[in-house]
Scaffold this motif. Structure first.
Motif, mmCIF file in Angstrom:
data_model
loop_
_atom_site.group_PDB
_atom_site.id
_atom_site.type_symbol
_atom_site.label_atom_id
_atom_site.label_comp_id
_atom_site.label_asym_id
_atom_site.label_seq_id
_atom_site.Cartn_x
_atom_site.Cartn_y
_atom_site.Cartn_z
ATOM 1 N N SER A 264 0.837 -1.205 0.000
ATOM 2 C CA SER A 264 0.000 0.000 0.000
ATOM 3 C C SER A 264 0.865 1.246 0.000
ATOM 4 O O SER A 264 2.060 1.194 0.288
ATOM 5 C CB SER A 264 -0.898 0.007 1.237
ATOM 6 O OG SER A 264 -0.130 0.298 2.391
ATOM 7 N N ASP A 265 0.253 2.387 -0.337
ATOM 8 C CA ASP A 265 1.005 3.634 -0.311
ATOM 9 C C ASP A 265 1.472 3.942 1.098
ATOM 10 O O ASP A 265 2.512 4.551 1.288
ATOM 11 C CB ASP A 265 0.190 4.792 -0.886
ATOM 12 C CG ASP A 265 -1.037 5.113 -0.055
ATOM 13 O OD1 ASP A 265 -1.843 4.202 0.155
ATOM 14 O OD2 ASP A 265 -1.175 6.268 0.360
ATOM 15 N N ALA B 147 -4.760 10.829 0.082
ATOM 16 C CA ALA B 147 -3.458 11.016 -0.559
ATOM 17 C C ALA B 147 -3.226 12.484 -0.926
ATOM 18 O O ALA B 147 -2.120 13.003 -0.779
ATOM 19 C CB ALA B 147 -3.340 10.126 -1.796
ATOM 20 N N VAL C 135 -0.529 8.791 -6.483
ATOM 21 C CA VAL C 135 -1.290 7.807 -5.709
ATOM 22 C C VAL C 135 -2.767 8.218 -5.675
ATOM 23 O O VAL C 135 -3.654 7.382 -5.867
ATOM 24 C CB VAL C 135 -0.724 7.666 -4.272
ATOM 25 C CG1 VAL C 135 -1.677 6.897 -3.370
ATOM 26 C CG2 VAL C 135 0.644 7.000 -4.312
ATOM 27 N N ALA C 136 -3.027 9.499 -5.472
ATOM 28 C CA ALA C 136 -4.408 9.990 -5.464
ATOM 29 C C ALA C 136 -5.080 9.724 -6.802
ATOM 30 O O ALA C 136 -6.237 9.296 -6.849
ATOM 31 C CB ALA C 136 -4.437 11.488 -5.140
ATOM 32 N N ASP D 173 -11.948 4.977 -5.687
ATOM 33 C CA ASP D 173 -11.799 5.138 -4.243
ATOM 34 C C ASP D 173 -11.580 6.622 -3.921
ATOM 35 O O ASP D 173 -10.446 7.091 -3.829
ATOM 36 C CB ASP D 173 -10.620 4.299 -3.742
ATOM 37 C CG ASP D 173 -10.455 4.323 -2.234
ATOM 38 O OD1 ASP D 173 -11.112 5.147 -1.555
ATOM 39 O OD2 ASP D 173 -9.640 3.518 -1.735
ATOM 40 N N TYR E 220 -5.976 6.057 -6.995
ATOM 41 C CA TYR E 220 -7.186 5.787 -6.211
ATOM 42 C C TYR E 220 -8.428 6.252 -6.955
ATOM 43 O O TYR E 220 -9.442 5.571 -6.983
ATOM 44 C CB TYR E 220 -7.129 6.488 -4.850
ATOM 45 C CG TYR E 220 -6.390 5.736 -3.769
ATOM 46 C CD1 TYR E 220 -6.750 4.444 -3.419
ATOM 47 C CD2 TYR E 220 -5.346 6.338 -3.071
ATOM 48 C CE1 TYR E 220 -6.093 3.760 -2.412
ATOM 49 C CE2 TYR E 220 -4.686 5.672 -2.062
ATOM 50 C CZ TYR E 220 -5.060 4.384 -1.739
ATOM 51 O OH TYR E 220 -4.413 3.710 -0.745
ATOM 52 N N GLY F 20 -9.657 7.286 -0.549
ATOM 53 C CA GLY F 20 -8.216 7.081 -0.680
ATOM 54 C C GLY F 20 -7.567 8.226 -1.439
ATOM 55 O O GLY F 20 -6.494 8.704 -1.063
ATOM 56 N N ALA F 21 -8.231 8.681 -2.503
ATOM 57 C CA ALA F 21 -7.715 9.803 -3.290
ATOM 58 C C ALA F 21 -7.645 11.059 -2.437
ATOM 59 O O ALA F 21 -6.644 11.793 -2.473
ATOM 60 C CB ALA F 21 -8.585 10.030 -4.519
#
Length: 89
Positions: free
Chosen positions: A2-3, A43, A27-28, A36, A31, A39-40
């Motif tokens: 995972s990040d 990040a 990463v965002a 997601d 996501y 999650g975005a």
């Protein structure tokens, strides 16, 4: 991996803030591509805390912020970022 695992590594923390911020924006975006929004948003907020200039001025970051902010309701941290970069009033 995972990040969260990557950002805790010593080598990652040794990178310049701009590189870490750019990574977290990527990463965002990842996501966001899998749907997601939470999650975005997480990040993006993390990226802004590491390298605000990278997040607030990088065109890709502004695009990701706009896409995440369109979620209903927009996550609070991303709504704040959208306002800071001039995407909302």
């Amino acid at each position: 991996m995972s990040d969260g695992t990557v950002v805790l590594r010593e080598a990652f923390r040794g990178l310049p803030a701009e590189y870490r911020g750019a990574y977290l924006v990527d990463v965002a975006r990842a996501y966001l591509q899998v749907g997601d929004l939470r999650g975005a948003a997480r990040a993006l907020v993390d990226a802004d805390s590491v390298a605000p200039g990278e997040v607030r001025c990088r065109p890709l970051a502004r695009t990701v912020i706009a896409d995440v902010a369109r979620g209903h309701p927009a996550p609070a941290g991303v709504a704040r970022l959208a306002t800071l970069v001039g995407l909302t009033r």
